[in-house]
Enzyme design. Structure first.
Site, PDB file in Angstrom:
ATOM      1  N   LYS A 116       3.851  -0.841  -8.743  1.00  0.00           N
ATOM      2  CA  LYS A 116       3.445  -2.641 -10.035  1.00  0.00           C
ATOM      3  C   LYS A 116       2.245  -1.828 -10.895  1.00  0.00           C
ATOM      4  O   LYS A 116       1.221  -1.361 -10.227  1.00  0.00           O
ATOM      5  CB  LYS A 116       3.348  -3.181  -8.477  1.00  0.00           C
ATOM      6  CG  LYS A 116       1.637  -2.492  -7.288  1.00  0.00           C
ATOM      7  CD  LYS A 116       1.265  -4.097  -7.417  1.00  0.00           C
ATOM      8  CE  LYS A 116      -0.408  -4.594  -8.222  1.00  0.00           C
ATOM      9  NZ  LYS A 116      -1.209  -3.587  -8.534  1.00  0.00           N
ATOM     10  N   HIS A 169       2.622  -2.755  -2.430  1.00  0.00           N
ATOM     11  CA  HIS A 169       1.863  -1.768  -0.780  1.00  0.00           C
ATOM     12  C   HIS A 169       1.694  -3.295  -0.215  1.00  0.00           C
ATOM     13  O   HIS A 169       1.953  -2.730   0.958  1.00  0.00           O
ATOM     14  CB  HIS A 169       1.140  -1.121  -1.375  1.00  0.00           C
ATOM     15  CG  HIS A 169      -0.043  -1.388  -1.457  1.00  0.00           C
ATOM     16  ND1 HIS A 169      -0.705  -1.719  -2.584  1.00  0.00           N
ATOM     17  CD2 HIS A 169      -0.940  -1.117  -0.495  1.00  0.00           C
ATOM     18  CE1 HIS A 169      -1.990  -2.206  -2.095  1.00  0.00           C
ATOM     19  NE2 HIS A 169      -2.136  -1.997  -1.714  1.00  0.00           N
ATOM     20  N   LYS A 190       2.611  -3.746   4.708  1.00  0.00           N
ATOM     21  CA  LYS A 190       1.817  -3.958   5.881  1.00  0.00           C
ATOM     22  C   LYS A 190       2.202  -4.042   6.637  1.00  0.00           C
ATOM     23  O   LYS A 190       2.991  -5.099   6.634  1.00  0.00           O
ATOM     24  CB  LYS A 190       0.584  -4.534   4.826  1.00  0.00           C
ATOM     25  CG  LYS A 190      -0.707  -4.401   3.573  1.00  0.00           C
ATOM     26  CD  LYS A 190      -1.468  -5.088   3.293  1.00  0.00           C
ATOM     27  CE  LYS A 190      -2.179  -3.882   1.721  1.00  0.00           C
ATOM     28  NZ  LYS A 190      -3.528  -3.681   2.490  1.00  0.00           N
ATOM     29  N   GLU A 209     -11.593 -10.315  -2.115  1.00  0.00           N
ATOM     30  CA  GLU A 209     -12.027  -8.640  -2.417  1.00  0.00           C
ATOM     31  C   GLU A 209     -12.864  -8.340  -2.076  1.00  0.00           C
ATOM     32  O   GLU A 209     -14.188  -9.503  -3.318  1.00  0.00           O
ATOM     33  CB  GLU A 209     -11.106  -7.282  -3.176  1.00  0.00           C
ATOM     34  CG  GLU A 209      -9.757  -7.150  -2.544  1.00  0.00           C
ATOM     35  CD  GLU A 209      -9.080  -6.294  -3.526  1.00  0.00           C
ATOM     36  OE1 GLU A 209      -9.223  -5.893  -3.460  1.00  0.00           O
ATOM     37  OE2 GLU A 209      -9.390  -7.328  -5.005  1.00  0.00           O
ATOM     38  N   ASP A 263      -2.270  -7.512 -11.820  1.00  0.00           N
ATOM     39  CA  ASP A 263      -2.903  -7.179 -10.784  1.00  0.00           C
ATOM     40  C   ASP A 263      -2.289  -7.495  -9.777  1.00  0.00           C
ATOM     41  O   ASP A 263      -1.895  -6.577  -8.125  1.00  0.00           O
ATOM     42  CB  ASP A 263      -4.058  -6.411 -10.723  1.00  0.00           C
ATOM     43  CG  ASP A 263      -4.801  -5.340  -9.706  1.00  0.00           C
ATOM     44  OD1 ASP A 263      -3.653  -4.051  -9.831  1.00  0.00           O
ATOM     45  OD2 ASP A 263      -5.581  -5.621  -9.345  1.00  0.00           O
ATOM     46  N   HIS A 282       1.380  -8.858  -5.181  1.00  0.00           N
ATOM     47  CA  HIS A 282       1.043  -8.859  -3.885  1.00  0.00           C
ATOM     48  C   HIS A 282       0.934 -10.588  -3.587  1.00  0.00           C
ATOM     49  O   HIS A 282       1.873 -10.885  -2.359  1.00  0.00           O
ATOM     50  CB  HIS A 282      -0.979  -8.477  -3.872  1.00  0.00           C
ATOM     51  CG  HIS A 282      -0.339  -7.059  -4.143  1.00  0.00           C
ATOM     52  ND1 HIS A 282       0.321  -6.060  -3.992  1.00  0.00           N
ATOM     53  CD2 HIS A 282      -1.672  -6.350  -4.527  1.00  0.00           C
ATOM     54  CE1 HIS A 282       0.246  -4.820  -4.217  1.00  0.00           C
ATOM     55  NE2 HIS A 282      -1.024  -5.325  -5.132  1.00  0.00           N
ATOM     56  N   LYS A 290     -11.849 -10.352  -7.180  1.00  0.00           N
ATOM     57  CA  LYS A 290     -13.045  -9.203  -6.807  1.00  0.00           C
ATOM     58  C   LYS A 290     -14.349  -9.612  -6.643  1.00  0.00           C
ATOM     59  O   LYS A 290     -15.095 -11.260  -6.961  1.00  0.00           O
ATOM     60  CB  LYS A 290     -12.624  -8.213  -7.900  1.00  0.00           C
ATOM     61  CG  LYS A 290     -11.077  -7.355  -8.486  1.00  0.00           C
ATOM     62  CD  LYS A 290     -11.168  -5.986  -8.145  1.00  0.00           C
ATOM     63  CE  LYS A 290     -10.011  -5.456  -8.558  1.00  0.00           C
ATOM     64  NZ  LYS A 290      -9.190  -5.247  -7.372  1.00  0.00           N
TER      65      LYS A 290
HETATM   66  C1  BG6 Z   1      -3.630  -2.858  -5.689  1.00  0.00           C
HETATM   67  C2  BG6 Z   1      -4.325  -3.672  -6.661  1.00  0.00           C
HETATM   68  O1  BG6 Z   1      -2.283  -3.084  -6.069  1.00  0.00           O
HETATM   69  O2  BG6 Z   1      -3.971  -3.242  -3.893  1.00  0.00           O
HETATM   70  C3  BG6 Z   1      -6.149  -3.335  -6.402  1.00  0.00           C
HETATM   71  O3  BG6 Z   1      -4.713  -2.473  -8.073  1.00  0.00           O
HETATM   72  C4  BG6 Z   1      -6.120  -3.744  -5.521  1.00  0.00           C
HETATM   73  O4  BG6 Z   1      -6.446  -3.569  -7.774  1.00  0.00           O
HETATM   74  C5  BG6 Z   1      -5.528  -3.722  -4.135  1.00  0.00           C
HETATM   75  O5  BG6 Z   1      -8.306  -3.836  -4.645  1.00  0.00           O
HETATM   76  C6  BG6 Z   1      -5.854  -4.239  -2.741  1.00  0.00           C
HETATM   77  O6  BG6 Z   1      -5.214  -3.628  -1.856  1.00  0.00           O
HETATM   78  P1  BG6 Z   1      -5.394  -3.215  -0.266  1.00  0.00           P
HETATM   79  O7  BG6 Z   1      -4.007  -2.770   0.360  1.00  0.00           O
HETATM   80  O8  BG6 Z   1      -6.843  -2.485  -0.294  1.00  0.00           O
HETATM   81  O9  BG6 Z   1      -6.354  -4.347  -0.335  1.00  0.00           O
END
Ligand code: BG6
Length: 476
Positions: A145, A175, A179, A213, A232, A237, A333
């Site tokens: 992605k 991803h 999880k 985040e 992103d 997500h 972020k």
């Molecule tokens: C990624 C994004 O797909 O996911 C990042 O590109 C982000 O910007 C990250 O920080 C967050 O994933 P996780 O698993 O660390 O929560």
């Protein structure tokens, strides 16, 4: 034991490969008991095989892959090929053939594209023209992605991919779907009839999905500034979490049935109007007691960048189950803390029977599903406070998954194991990715970006999105 595989990783020495993919591959090769493997790294810069192997070895050390898995992984054959033009892809094809022959591999190929969307089409064309997908065994094309940068590019990329690969060979990765706690959403919903009976507009007032985040760019300014938060995080997500929360029960727990239900949710989302979203960008501040610089001062970010680092949205899923229930999505972020959670607020009872000084006593039931980091769930409900008066208090019923999750695999391990096994359930289908882009198309060009101080809960204007009780976002 599973099939022996040839892993061809495009973008093999990039940030994602070093930090997530290669360490996860090492664990999967060991845990899935893959009998033989070879890794062919592909990139645009030239590198020797030895150099590549040492990048891989370093990535094992930094991610603390245990020595058993690391030794087994590094025991495979490692080759590096740089590609740029048609001839170099042909050279790559003959190198892969030679590697498979010398390692005695049956030609099952995972072509993993850990590359930015701007390189996707040209890479897939290079792969197709050189016949990389035509190994002696199966081929699986894994695409990271974000898949495309907007609806048109996603449609075009799907078309280019489908010229040489059938949809059953394509694994679009998000991803978050790997999880444990995200996977648990379907189990939670569809095995506990207690919740599913009330999972609709008759009982639920609003749903809030937060992926906050505290980190900043983590050395990925070039990638992030091109993408921004909508591409992103939101398009993938957060949208995946939304679909899992809102979808109807699938006919079966298989890829086709689940993807179909998720697509229906996306088709039912009302178009997002200008007042349904607030975008933001962080200014200097203090996050978890540490002073941090603002986004525009981050190394690698152009001083006049118009990229958002925060998005908050109000969505409506216009179907029978959800009509009128606001879904609030928020991500950013450099927020106050790292937390991903889904907050489901139930309607209050229709009649208030308990009053105190003229005020109705009683609160909403609130179910919070925490996806990370303190995985678990909590249900707030009302009880009588002990004592002669009828005074009502709210108490939590909380469960933390700490114990059961201790040995849970990382998201990338789960997803890579699924690729090796040929299970597409936790991947994103072509029409699903296109529907998701269509939904956010109007947000992609927005330039009205509010500023928020790093370490806070985001721009104040985001509160204006909340139209349900209690009228504020859950504090971070
Ligand atoms: C990624 C994004 O797909 O996911 C990042 O590109 C982000 O910007 C990250 O920080 C967050 O994933 P996780 O698993 O660390 O929560």
């Amino acid at each position: 034991m599973t099939d022996a595989v040839t892993l061809v990783v495009f973008g093999a020495t990039g940030h994602l490969s070093r930090t997530k993919l290669l360490p996860a591959l090492a664990r999967v090769i060991r845990d899935e008991d893959v009998p033989t493997h070879a890794v062919v790294g592909v990139g645009s810069r030239s590198r020797s095989d030895e150099d590549f192997r040492s990048v891989v070895a370093d990535s094992m050390a930094s991610e603390e892959v245990d020595s058993d898995a690391a030794d087994r992984f590094l025991g495979g054959e490692f080759t590096y090929v740089s590609v740029s033009d048609k001839e170099s892809y042909e050279r790559l094809a003959s190198i892969i053939d030679a590697v498979e022959e010398s390692a005695g591999l049956p030609g099952n190929r995972i072509l993993y594209l850990a590359i930015p969307p701007s390189k996707l089409d040209v890479t897939v064309e290079g792969i197709s023209d050189a016949g990389l997908g035509a190994g002696a065994g199966w081929t699986r094309l894994v695409v990271e992605k974000p898949f495309g940068i907007d609806l048109d590019s996603a449609v075009a990329s799907n078309e280019i991919i489908h010229r040489s690969f059938s949809e059953s060979e394509v694994y679009r990765i998000d991803h978050f779907l790997g999880k444990e706690t995200v996977r648990n959403l379907l189990v939670f919903r569809f095995t506990n009839s207690l919740f599913e009976q009330t999972w609709n507009r008759r009982h639920i007032e609003s749903v809030e999905i937060t992926v906050a985040e505290s980190d900043g760019l983590d050395g990925r300014a070039a990638y992030f500034d091109e993408s921004g938060t909508v591409r992103d995080m939101v398009q993938n997500h957060l949208t995946q979490i939304l679909t899992l929360i809102a979808m109807e029960p699938p006919v079966r727990m298989n890829a086709a049935s689940i993807h179909t239900e998720k697509v229906k949710v996306l088709k039912a989302v009302r178009p997002i109007g200008p007042d349904d979203a607030v975008l933001g960008r962080y200014a200097a501040g203090s996050v978890e007691a540490e002073e941090v610089i603002g986004y525009l001062d981050e190394p690698g970010v152009p001083p006049h960048s118009e990229t958002p680092t925060y998005a908050a949205l109000r969505l409506y899923v216009d179907n029978w189950r959800w009509h009128g229930v606001p879904f609030y999505l928020r991500t950013g972020k450099r927020l106050a803390k790292r937390v991903s959670e889904v907050t489901v607020r139930y309607l209050k009872p229709p009649v208030c029977l308990f009053h105190s000084e003229g005020n109705c006593q009683g609160h909403q039931n609130v179910l919070t599903l925490t996806l990370q980091p303190d995985e678990g769930f909590e249900l707030l409900f009302d009880v009588k406070q002990p004592g002669p008066d009828t005074s009502i208090g709210q108490i939590p019923l909380a469960v933390r998954y700490d114990d059961i999750l201790k040995s849970a695999p990382q998201a990338y391990e789960t997803l890579l194991a699924d690729v090796i096994e040929g299970d597409q359930t936790l991947f994103v289908r072509a029409d699903e990715v296109e529907e998701a882009w269509e939904l956010y198309q109007t947000l992609l060009d927005r330039t009205d970006i509010d500023t928020y101080t790093a370490g806070t809960d985001g721009p104040e204007r985001a509160e204006s999105l909340i139209v349900s009780y209690p009228g504020v976002w859950t504090p971070l």
